[in-house]
Write a protein that holds these residues in place. Structure first.
Motif, mmCIF file in Angstrom:
data_model
loop_
_atom_site.group_PDB
_atom_site.id
_atom_site.type_symbol
_atom_site.label_atom_id
_atom_site.label_comp_id
_atom_site.label_asym_id
_atom_site.label_seq_id
_atom_site.Cartn_x
_atom_site.Cartn_y
_atom_site.Cartn_z
ATOM 1 N N LEU A 192 0.881 -1.416 0.110
ATOM 2 C CA LEU A 192 -0.014 -0.237 -0.017
ATOM 3 C C LEU A 192 0.920 1.249 0.024
ATOM 4 C CD1 LEU A 192 -2.986 1.186 0.303
ATOM 5 C CD2 LEU A 192 -2.706 1.144 2.654
ATOM 6 N N HIS A 193 2.079 1.276 0.779
ATOM 7 C CA HIS A 193 2.862 2.348 0.910
ATOM 8 C C HIS A 193 3.548 2.706 -0.745
ATOM 9 C CE1 HIS A 193 6.152 4.704 2.209
ATOM 10 N NE2 HIS A 193 6.972 4.073 1.401
ATOM 11 N N ASN A 194 3.966 1.701 -1.207
ATOM 12 C CA ASN A 194 4.253 1.658 -2.447
ATOM 13 C C ASN A 194 3.558 2.142 -3.704
ATOM 14 O OD1 ASN A 194 7.280 1.082 -1.447
ATOM 15 N ND2 ASN A 194 6.800 -1.296 -2.182
ATOM 16 N N LEU A 195 2.302 1.680 -3.599
ATOM 17 C CA LEU A 195 1.210 2.152 -4.227
ATOM 18 C C LEU A 195 1.107 3.644 -4.243
ATOM 19 C CD1 LEU A 195 -1.211 1.706 -6.358
ATOM 20 C CD2 LEU A 195 -2.765 1.103 -4.292
ATOM 21 N N ARG A 196 1.034 4.269 -3.152
ATOM 22 C CA ARG A 196 0.598 5.665 -2.926
ATOM 23 C C ARG A 196 1.639 6.549 -3.401
ATOM 24 N NH1 ARG A 196 -2.270 5.550 3.267
ATOM 25 N NH2 ARG A 196 -4.373 5.988 2.600
ATOM 26 N N ALA A 225 -8.199 -5.943 -3.965
ATOM 27 C CA ALA A 225 -8.779 -6.569 -2.782
ATOM 28 C C ALA A 225 -7.939 -5.812 -1.477
ATOM 29 C CB ALA A 225 -8.479 -8.098 -2.888
ATOM 30 N N LEU A 226 -6.554 -6.022 -1.715
ATOM 31 C CA LEU A 226 -5.773 -5.018 -0.481
ATOM 32 C C LEU A 226 -6.443 -3.695 -0.433
ATOM 33 C CD1 LEU A 226 -2.173 -5.308 -0.337
ATOM 34 C CD2 LEU A 226 -2.897 -3.108 -0.193
ATOM 35 N N CYS A 227 -6.592 -2.745 -1.365
ATOM 36 C CA CYS A 227 -6.865 -1.529 -0.994
ATOM 37 C C CYS A 227 -8.446 -1.553 -0.511
ATOM 38 C CB CYS A 227 -7.212 -0.778 -2.304
ATOM 39 S SG CYS A 227 -5.565 -0.198 -3.041
ATOM 40 N N LYS A 228 -9.331 -2.286 -0.727
ATOM 41 C CA LYS A 228 -10.663 -2.371 -0.089
ATOM 42 C C LYS A 228 -10.496 -3.016 1.375
ATOM 43 C CE LYS A 228 -14.178 -2.502 -1.539
ATOM 44 N NZ LYS A 228 -15.420 -1.365 -1.972
ATOM 45 N N ASP A 229 -9.627 -4.125 1.743
ATOM 46 C CA ASP A 229 -9.246 -4.581 2.751
ATOM 47 C C ASP A 229 -9.006 -3.454 3.748
ATOM 48 O OD1 ASP A 229 -9.309 -6.287 5.066
ATOM 49 O OD2 ASP A 229 -7.125 -6.889 4.428
ATOM 50 N N LEU A 230 -7.760 -2.787 3.505
ATOM 51 C CA LEU A 230 -7.038 -1.809 4.301
ATOM 52 C C LEU A 230 -7.745 -0.396 4.222
ATOM 53 C CD1 LEU A 230 -3.190 -2.595 3.809
ATOM 54 C CD2 LEU A 230 -4.806 -3.626 5.471
ATOM 55 N N LYS A 233 -11.661 1.329 -0.047
ATOM 56 C CA LYS A 233 -11.645 1.798 -1.429
ATOM 57 C C LYS A 233 -11.061 1.045 -2.251
ATOM 58 C CE LYS A 233 -11.578 6.991 -0.086
ATOM 59 N NZ LYS A 233 -10.852 8.104 -0.135
ATOM 60 N N THR A 234 -11.508 1.264 -3.742
ATOM 61 C CA THR A 234 -10.556 0.425 -4.661
ATOM 62 C C THR A 234 -9.469 1.348 -5.219
ATOM 63 O OG1 THR A 234 -11.830 1.675 -6.709
ATOM 64 C CG2 THR A 234 -12.816 -0.528 -5.630
ATOM 65 N N ALA A 235 -8.620 0.591 -5.980
ATOM 66 C CA ALA A 235 -7.202 1.084 -6.409
ATOM 67 C C ALA A 235 -7.664 2.342 -7.357
ATOM 68 C CB ALA A 235 -6.455 0.313 -7.086
ATOM 69 N N GLY A 236 -8.704 2.182 -8.167
ATOM 70 C CA GLY A 236 -9.283 3.154 -8.985
ATOM 71 C C GLY A 236 -9.873 4.292 -8.385
ATOM 72 N N GLU A 237 -10.335 4.322 -7.128
ATOM 73 C CA GLU A 237 -10.715 5.304 -6.467
ATOM 74 C C GLU A 237 -9.433 6.339 -5.699
ATOM 75 O OE1 GLU A 237 -15.108 4.117 -4.669
ATOM 76 O OE2 GLU A 237 -13.263 3.285 -3.726
ATOM 77 N N LEU A 238 -8.400 5.484 -5.291
ATOM 78 C CA LEU A 238 -7.177 6.206 -4.953
ATOM 79 C C LEU A 238 -6.635 6.934 -5.989
ATOM 80 C CD1 LEU A 238 -5.452 3.370 -2.614
ATOM 81 C CD2 LEU A 238 -6.935 5.533 -1.858
ATOM 82 N N ILE A 239 -6.662 6.469 -7.160
ATOM 83 C CA ILE A 239 -6.050 7.398 -8.169
ATOM 84 C C ILE A 239 -6.914 8.347 -8.684
ATOM 85 C CG2 ILE A 239 -5.473 7.001 -10.883
ATOM 86 C CD1 ILE A 239 -5.022 4.121 -10.188
ATOM 87 N N ARG A 240 -8.225 8.268 -8.578
ATOM 88 C CA ARG A 240 -9.025 9.324 -8.971
ATOM 89 C C ARG A 240 -9.089 10.436 -8.053
ATOM 90 N NH1 ARG A 240 -14.773 7.733 -7.441
ATOM 91 N NH2 ARG A 240 -14.069 8.431 -5.478
ATOM 92 N N ASP A 241 -9.071 10.007 -6.774
ATOM 93 C CA ASP A 241 -8.925 11.071 -5.615
ATOM 94 C C ASP A 241 -7.446 11.863 -5.898
ATOM 95 O OD1 ASP A 241 -11.212 10.030 -4.765
ATOM 96 O OD2 ASP A 241 -10.510 9.033 -2.962
ATOM 97 N N ARG A 242 -6.573 11.284 -6.079
ATOM 98 C CA ARG A 242 -5.445 12.057 -6.334
ATOM 99 C C ARG A 242 -5.366 12.961 -7.524
ATOM 100 N NH1 ARG A 242 -2.392 14.942 -6.121
ATOM 101 N NH2 ARG A 242 -0.007 15.225 -5.721
ATOM 102 N N VAL A 243 -6.061 12.665 -8.675
ATOM 103 C CA VAL A 243 -5.912 13.449 -9.786
ATOM 104 C C VAL A 243 -7.349 14.742 -9.430
ATOM 105 C CG1 VAL A 243 -7.020 13.762 -12.100
ATOM 106 C CG2 VAL A 243 -5.938 11.545 -11.317
#
Length: 294
Positions: A192-196, A225-230, A233-243
Protein backbone atom coordinates in the motif's frame (compact mmCIF):
# COMPACT_ATOMS: atom_id res chain seq x y z
CA UNK A 1 -12.33 35.51 -16.09
CA UNK A 2 -9.59 37.77 -14.81
CA UNK A 3 -6.18 36.17 -14.37
CA UNK A 4 -5.68 34.75 -10.87
CA UNK A 5 -2.57 35.12 -8.78
CA UNK A 6 -0.59 32.01 -8.02
CA UNK A 7 -0.89 30.69 -4.50
CA UNK A 8 2.62 31.07 -3.02
CA UNK A 9 4.94 28.26 -1.99
CA UNK A 10 7.00 29.26 1.07
CA UNK A 11 10.43 27.84 1.84
CA UNK A 12 12.16 27.96 5.21
CA UNK A 13 14.40 30.76 3.96
CA UNK A 14 11.26 32.82 3.24
CA UNK A 15 10.19 32.49 6.88
CA UNK A 16 13.44 32.63 8.86
CA UNK A 17 14.05 36.24 9.86
CA UNK A 18 16.41 36.02 12.81
CA UNK A 19 20.10 35.42 12.00
CA UNK A 20 20.52 33.14 15.04
CA UNK A 21 17.95 30.66 13.75
CA UNK A 22 19.31 27.57 12.05
CA UNK A 23 18.81 27.74 8.28
CA UNK A 24 17.36 24.25 7.90
CA UNK A 25 15.08 24.16 10.93
CA UNK A 26 12.54 26.41 12.65
CA UNK A 27 10.83 26.09 16.04
CA UNK A 28 9.09 28.91 17.89
CA UNK A 29 5.99 29.90 19.81
CA UNK A 30 3.03 30.09 17.46
CA UNK A 31 1.93 33.53 18.73
CA UNK A 32 5.30 34.97 17.68
CA UNK A 33 5.19 33.12 14.35
CA UNK A 34 1.67 34.44 13.74
CA UNK A 35 2.62 38.07 14.41
CA UNK A 36 5.34 37.87 11.76
CA UNK A 37 3.51 35.90 9.10
CA UNK A 38 -0.27 36.28 9.51
CA UNK A 39 -0.54 38.35 6.32
CA UNK A 40 0.47 35.20 4.45
CA UNK A 41 -0.99 32.50 6.71
CA UNK A 42 -4.65 33.48 6.38
CA UNK A 43 -4.49 33.09 2.59
CA UNK A 44 -4.17 29.71 0.84
CA UNK A 45 -0.50 28.76 0.49
CA UNK A 46 1.88 25.80 0.34
CA UNK A 47 5.14 24.97 2.10
CA UNK A 48 8.20 23.23 0.67
CA UNK A 49 8.85 21.69 4.12
CA UNK A 50 7.17 19.63 6.85
CA UNK A 51 4.96 21.82 9.04
CA UNK A 52 3.78 20.96 12.57
CA UNK A 53 1.59 23.15 14.78
CA UNK A 54 0.41 22.32 18.30
CA UNK A 55 -2.27 24.61 19.76
CA UNK A 56 -2.51 25.04 23.52
CA UNK A 57 -5.25 27.72 23.52
CA UNK A 58 -7.42 29.72 21.14
CA UNK A 59 -10.01 29.00 18.47
CA UNK A 60 -10.67 29.38 14.77
CA UNK A 61 -10.43 27.16 11.73
CA UNK A 62 -7.79 25.59 9.52
CA UNK A 63 -8.41 24.44 5.95
CA UNK A 64 -6.07 21.78 4.52
CA UNK A 65 -6.55 20.63 0.93
CA UNK A 66 -10.17 21.80 1.05
CA UNK A 67 -11.00 20.04 4.35
CA UNK A 68 -12.00 22.47 7.13
CA UNK A 69 -11.12 21.79 10.78
CA UNK A 70 -12.11 23.68 13.93
CA UNK A 71 -9.08 24.73 15.97
CA UNK A 72 -9.21 23.60 19.62
CA UNK A 73 -6.65 23.43 22.47
CA UNK A 74 -4.19 20.52 22.32
CA UNK A 75 -4.92 19.86 18.69
CA UNK A 76 -1.95 18.92 16.50
CA UNK A 77 -1.55 19.59 12.77
CA UNK A 78 1.13 17.72 10.80
CA UNK A 79 1.54 18.62 7.13
CA UNK A 80 3.84 17.40 4.39
CA UNK A 81 5.35 19.57 1.63
CA UNK A 82 2.90 20.63 -1.06
CA UNK A 83 -0.38 20.62 0.86
CA UNK A 84 -2.50 23.77 0.39
CA UNK A 85 -3.76 25.31 3.63
CA UNK A 86 -4.89 28.52 5.35
CA UNK A 87 -5.68 29.67 8.91
CA UNK A 88 -8.58 31.77 10.22
CA UNK A 89 -8.58 32.60 13.94
CA UNK A 90 -11.49 33.97 15.98
CA UNK A 91 -9.63 34.40 19.31
CA UNK A 92 -5.94 34.82 20.22
CA UNK A 93 -4.05 31.53 19.90
CA UNK A 94 -0.95 30.10 21.52
CA UNK A 95 1.11 26.99 20.97
CA UNK A 96 4.16 25.84 19.04
CA UNK A 97 5.26 25.59 15.42
CA UNK A 98 8.05 23.40 14.00
CA UNK A 99 9.19 23.50 10.37
CA UNK A 100 11.85 21.26 8.86
CA UNK A 101 12.81 20.22 5.31
CA UNK A 102 12.47 16.80 3.72
CA UNK A 103 16.26 16.43 4.02
CA UNK A 104 16.38 17.09 7.78
CA UNK A 105 16.70 13.40 8.77
CA UNK A 106 18.14 11.94 5.57
CA UNK A 107 21.80 12.22 6.57
CA UNK A 108 20.97 11.20 10.12
CA UNK A 109 18.88 8.06 9.62
CA UNK A 110 19.70 5.07 7.45
CA UNK A 111 16.15 4.85 6.07
CA UNK A 112 15.52 7.92 3.89
CA UNK A 113 11.76 7.19 3.95
CA UNK A 114 11.61 7.01 7.75
CA UNK A 115 9.09 9.85 8.12
CA UNK A 116 6.60 8.01 5.95
CA UNK A 117 6.04 5.47 8.73
CA UNK A 118 4.15 8.10 10.75
CA UNK A 119 0.41 8.08 10.03
CA UNK A 120 0.20 11.86 10.47
CA UNK A 121 2.62 12.50 7.59
CA UNK A 122 0.51 10.60 5.04
CA UNK A 123 -0.56 13.78 3.23
CA UNK A 124 -4.22 12.88 3.86
CA UNK A 125 -5.92 15.82 5.58
CA UNK A 126 -8.06 13.75 7.94
CA UNK A 127 -4.98 11.84 9.15
CA UNK A 128 -2.84 14.89 9.88
CA UNK A 129 -5.22 16.64 12.34
CA UNK A 130 -6.00 15.09 15.70
CA UNK A 131 -6.54 15.78 19.37
CA UNK A 132 -3.68 14.85 21.69
CA UNK A 133 -4.39 12.29 24.42
CA UNK A 134 -3.98 13.56 27.99
CA UNK A 135 -0.56 11.94 28.41
CA UNK A 136 0.84 13.92 25.45
CA UNK A 137 -0.87 17.12 26.56
CA UNK A 138 1.34 16.88 29.65
CA UNK A 139 4.57 15.83 27.88
CA UNK A 140 4.77 17.61 24.55
CA UNK A 141 4.72 21.32 25.54
CA UNK A 142 7.95 20.89 27.55
CA UNK A 143 9.60 19.07 24.64
CA UNK A 144 8.55 21.77 22.19
CA UNK A 145 9.96 24.43 24.54
CA UNK A 146 13.26 22.57 24.59
CA UNK A 147 13.22 22.35 20.80
CA UNK A 148 12.68 26.12 20.54
CA UNK A 149 15.81 26.56 22.66
CA UNK A 150 17.89 24.52 20.22
CA UNK A 151 16.47 26.40 17.22
CA UNK A 152 17.45 29.77 18.65
CA UNK A 153 21.06 28.83 19.47
CA UNK A 154 23.36 29.48 16.54
CA UNK A 155 26.04 27.12 17.87
CA UNK A 156 23.68 24.32 18.92
CA UNK A 157 24.31 20.92 17.35
CA UNK A 158 21.65 20.19 14.74
CA UNK A 159 21.77 16.54 15.80
CA UNK A 160 20.43 17.50 19.24
CA UNK A 161 17.43 19.08 17.55
CA UNK A 162 17.00 15.99 15.35
CA UNK A 163 17.05 13.64 18.34
CA UNK A 164 14.53 15.75 20.23
CA UNK A 165 12.21 16.13 17.23
CA UNK A 166 12.44 12.39 16.58
CA UNK A 167 11.47 11.76 20.21
CA UNK A 168 8.40 13.98 19.72
CA UNK A 169 7.41 12.17 16.51
CA UNK A 170 7.81 8.73 18.10
CA UNK A 171 5.76 9.73 21.14
CA UNK A 172 2.98 11.04 18.93
CA UNK A 173 3.05 7.98 16.70
CA UNK A 174 2.94 5.63 19.68
CA UNK A 175 0.37 7.42 21.83
CA UNK A 176 -1.90 9.15 19.29
CA UNK A 177 -1.80 6.69 16.41
CA UNK A 178 -4.89 4.75 15.34
CA UNK A 179 -5.29 1.33 16.89
CA UNK A 180 -6.18 -1.06 14.06
CA UNK A 181 -8.97 -3.56 14.71
CA UNK A 182 -6.73 -6.27 13.30
CA UNK A 183 -3.02 -6.64 12.79
CA UNK A 184 -1.93 -5.81 9.24
CA UNK A 185 0.97 -7.85 7.84
CA UNK A 186 4.04 -5.78 7.01
CA UNK A 187 3.99 -7.03 3.42
CA UNK A 188 0.49 -5.60 2.87
CA UNK A 189 1.45 -2.27 4.44
CA UNK A 190 4.50 -2.08 2.20
CA UNK A 191 2.46 -2.74 -0.97
CA UNK A 192 0.00 0.00 0.00
CA UNK A 193 2.85 2.36 0.85
CA UNK A 194 4.49 1.73 -2.53
CA UNK A 195 1.17 2.14 -4.34
CA UNK A 196 0.62 5.58 -2.80
CA UNK A 197 4.14 6.63 -3.70
CA UNK A 198 3.65 5.44 -7.29
CA UNK A 199 0.32 7.25 -7.58
CA UNK A 200 1.89 10.48 -6.30
CA UNK A 201 4.59 10.15 -8.94
CA UNK A 202 2.55 9.01 -11.95
CA UNK A 203 -1.10 10.09 -11.45
CA UNK A 204 -0.93 12.51 -14.39
CA UNK A 205 -0.15 9.83 -16.94
CA UNK A 206 -0.96 6.47 -15.32
CA UNK A 207 -4.67 6.11 -14.54
CA UNK A 208 -5.48 2.41 -14.65
CA UNK A 209 -5.22 0.09 -11.61
CA UNK A 210 -3.82 -2.61 -13.91
CA UNK A 211 -0.85 -0.38 -14.74
CA UNK A 212 -0.06 0.12 -11.06
CA UNK A 213 -0.51 -3.59 -10.39
CA UNK A 214 2.06 -4.29 -13.10
CA UNK A 215 4.50 -1.82 -11.49
CA UNK A 216 4.02 -3.61 -8.15
CA UNK A 217 4.31 -7.12 -9.69
CA UNK A 218 0.90 -8.20 -8.42
CA UNK A 219 -2.43 -8.90 -10.11
CA UNK A 220 -5.13 -6.18 -10.42
CA UNK A 221 -7.50 -8.35 -8.37
CA UNK A 222 -4.92 -8.64 -5.58
CA UNK A 223 -4.35 -4.88 -5.64
CA UNK A 224 -8.04 -4.05 -5.44
CA UNK A 225 -8.66 -6.59 -2.69
CA UNK A 226 -5.78 -5.14 -0.66
CA UNK A 227 -7.05 -1.54 -1.06
CA UNK A 228 -10.60 -2.53 -0.12
CA UNK A 229 -9.38 -4.46 2.90
CA UNK A 230 -7.07 -1.75 4.27
CA UNK A 231 -8.78 1.46 3.10
CA UNK A 232 -12.33 0.57 2.10
CA UNK A 233 -11.62 1.96 -1.39
CA UNK A 234 -10.63 0.46 -4.72
CA UNK A 235 -7.29 1.25 -6.35
CA UNK A 236 -9.22 3.15 -9.02
CA UNK A 237 -10.76 5.39 -6.36
CA UNK A 238 -7.32 6.15 -4.90
CA UNK A 239 -6.05 7.20 -8.34
CA UNK A 240 -9.16 9.28 -9.01
CA UNK A 241 -8.95 11.02 -5.63
CA UNK A 242 -5.34 12.01 -6.28
CA UNK A 243 -6.22 13.47 -9.70
CA UNK A 244 -9.13 15.40 -8.18
CA UNK A 245 -6.96 16.77 -5.37
CA UNK A 246 -4.39 18.07 -7.83
CA UNK A 247 -7.12 19.53 -10.03
CA UNK A 248 -8.48 21.48 -7.05
CA UNK A 249 -4.99 22.63 -6.06
CA UNK A 250 -4.33 23.87 -9.59
CA UNK A 251 -7.69 25.60 -9.88
CA UNK A 252 -6.82 27.86 -6.95
CA UNK A 253 -3.04 27.78 -7.28
CA UNK A 254 -2.24 28.66 -10.87
CA UNK A 255 -2.81 31.56 -13.26
CA UNK A 256 -4.08 29.08 -15.83
CA UNK A 257 -7.32 28.53 -17.67
CA UNK A 258 -9.42 25.44 -17.00
CA UNK A 259 -8.39 24.17 -20.43
CA UNK A 260 -4.70 24.52 -19.55
CA UNK A 261 -5.24 22.66 -16.26
CA UNK A 262 -7.12 19.89 -18.09
CA UNK A 263 -4.20 19.51 -20.49
CA UNK A 264 -1.65 19.50 -17.65
CA UNK A 265 -3.58 16.67 -15.98
CA UNK A 266 -3.59 14.71 -19.25
CA UNK A 267 -7.26 15.28 -20.09
CA UNK A 268 -6.82 15.92 -23.80
CA UNK A 269 -10.51 16.83 -24.08
CA UNK A 270 -11.48 19.82 -21.92
CA UNK A 271 -15.15 18.81 -21.92
CA UNK A 272 -14.19 15.40 -20.48
CA UNK A 273 -12.28 17.11 -17.66
CA UNK A 274 -15.36 19.23 -16.91
CA UNK A 275 -17.62 16.16 -16.82
CA UNK A 276 -15.11 14.22 -14.67
CA UNK A 277 -14.76 17.05 -12.16
CA UNK A 278 -18.51 17.73 -11.88
CA UNK A 279 -19.34 14.03 -11.49
CA UNK A 280 -17.21 13.70 -8.36
CA UNK A 281 -17.29 17.25 -6.92
CA UNK A 282 -20.81 18.32 -7.84
CA UNK A 283 -19.47 21.55 -9.38
CA UNK A 284 -17.81 22.44 -12.65
CA UNK A 285 -14.15 23.53 -12.43
CA UNK A 286 -15.20 27.16 -13.05
CA UNK A 287 -17.83 26.99 -10.30
CA UNK A 288 -15.29 25.48 -7.90
CA UNK A 289 -12.76 28.22 -8.72
CA UNK A 290 -15.31 31.00 -8.19
CA UNK A 291 -15.78 29.85 -4.58
CA UNK A 292 -12.20 31.01 -3.90
CA UNK A 293 -12.08 34.08 -6.13
CA UNK A 294 -15.29 36.01 -5.56
Amino acid sequence: MAQKEKIPVYSLRNLLQEPRQQADFQAEHFSSYLRKHYEHLHRPHRHSFYHMVLFTSGSGSHTIDFERFEVTPYQLYCMIPGQVHSWHFTTPVSGFVVNFPDSFFKDFLYNQYYLERFFFFSGISTDCVFQLPVLLQQKLPALFEELIGYASEEEASPDLARVLLLQILLLIGNEAGPRPAKAVPEQKKMVLHNLRRLIDTHYRSVRLPKEYADLLYITPNHLNALCKDLLGKTAGELIRDRVLLEAKRLLINESKTVAEIAYELDFQDNSYFNRFFKKYEGLTPDEFRKQFFK
